[in-house]
Design a protein around this motif. Structure first.
Motif, short mmCIF file in Angstrom:
data_model
loop_
_atom_site.label_atom_id
_atom_site.label_comp_id
_atom_site.label_asym_id
_atom_site.label_seq_id
_atom_site.Cartn_x
_atom_site.Cartn_y
_atom_site.Cartn_z
N ARG A 1 3.91 15.41 -1.13
CA ARG A 1 2.61 15.42 -0.43
C ARG A 1 2.47 15.97 0.70
N ALA A 2 3.18 15.76 1.70
CA ALA A 2 3.14 16.34 3.02
C ALA A 2 3.19 17.76 2.90
N VAL B 1 1.85 9.79 5.66
CA VAL B 1 1.98 9.34 4.49
C VAL B 1 2.29 7.79 4.48
N VAL C 1 -2.37 9.92 2.07
CA VAL C 1 -2.17 10.94 3.04
C VAL C 1 -3.38 11.16 4.12
#
Length: 252
Positions: free
Chosen positions: A3-4, A50, A57
């Motif tokens: 996700r990051a 997160v 996020v």
């Protein structure tokens, strides 16, 4: 991490990660500079947080990682109601917030100077210090009734709360300034009680600063007046009774 990476748009080997109790902070790590004299090709990259439980996020400006972690940490349950917590966070407060000790010391020196020739000499008391450390520099409140918490760019006016100082066992400490249209000073007694002083009179707000903030943000009025001999009158200007329990945090 995935996700990051998607949010930051950088290769995995460029992503720096810091874990904390409630999730992770991620950012694009600056490449090693071969020549310190050559400026980096990019500065001020955003950070993302997160959430550990939800996976949500959120994007953050390039603040210090420790500050982002503090701001992302939930408040102590029960300290402030949810609506007040939300308002405080918008104002810049977060759990664990602390301003520099040097700022507190400069303010202490300044209020001593203001009252040195006109006792009682003011100082930052033990009851006021943690308030200034946590909330100093913030502007909190609602339109028409806002406080600017010291240290700020203006001095408190001891004349506005002189009456409160005279009947306290020890001098009070000014902790905030009321913005116009009704200028005044918020002061804390040595026992932690919170009062307001202006040129119209002196008023009792709450038994502690946390509850004073709740009353401020919720716009709870009227306030009991304080008169000679430290007597608190739980009536408004028209003589109508004011419930004394409004100045105290409700029992859990």
């Amino acid at each position: 991490m995935e996700r990051a990476i998607r949010w930051l748009g950088a290769p995995a080997d460029r992503i720096a990660l810091r874990e904390f109790d409630h999730g992770w902070v991620a950012w694009v790590a600056a490449p090693t500079r071969v020549d310190p004299a050559v400026p980096p090709d990019r500065v001020g990259d955003a950070r993302v947080v997160v959430d550990r439980e939800s996976g949500e996020v959120t994007s953050w400006p390039p603040l210090p990682v420790d500050e982002i972690i503090a701001r992302s940490t939930p408040s102590t349950p029960g300290r402030f109601p949810e609506d007040v917590t939300a308002h405080l966070r918008k104002a810049g407060w977060y759990p664990g917030r602390r301003i520099a000790e040097a700022d507190i010391e400069r303010f202490d020196q300044r209020i001593r100077e203001l009252t040195r020739d006109d006792p009682p000499e003011l100082r930052v008391s033990a009851a006021a210090r943690p308030i200034l450390e946590e909330f100093g520099g913030l502007t909190i409140g609602v339109p028409g009734n806002t406080w600017r918490v010291h240290p700020i760019d203006t001095d408190p006016d001891p004349e506005r709360f002189a009456a409160i100082s005279t009947w306290q066992d020890e001098p009070v400490t000014p902790v905030a300034e009321l913005d116009p249209p009704d200028p005044g000073d918020v002061v804390v007694g040595h026992d932690g009680r919170v009062f307001i002083g202006d040129f119209n009179g002196s008023y009792y707000l709450a038994e502690d600063f946390d509850w004073a903030v709740v009353r401020l943000i919720r716009g709870e009025e009227p306030l009991p007046s304080v008169r000679a001999g430290a007597e608190i009158h739980f009536t408004d200007y028209a003589g109508r009774p004011i419930d004394p329990s409004t100045t105290r945090r409700p029992e859990a």
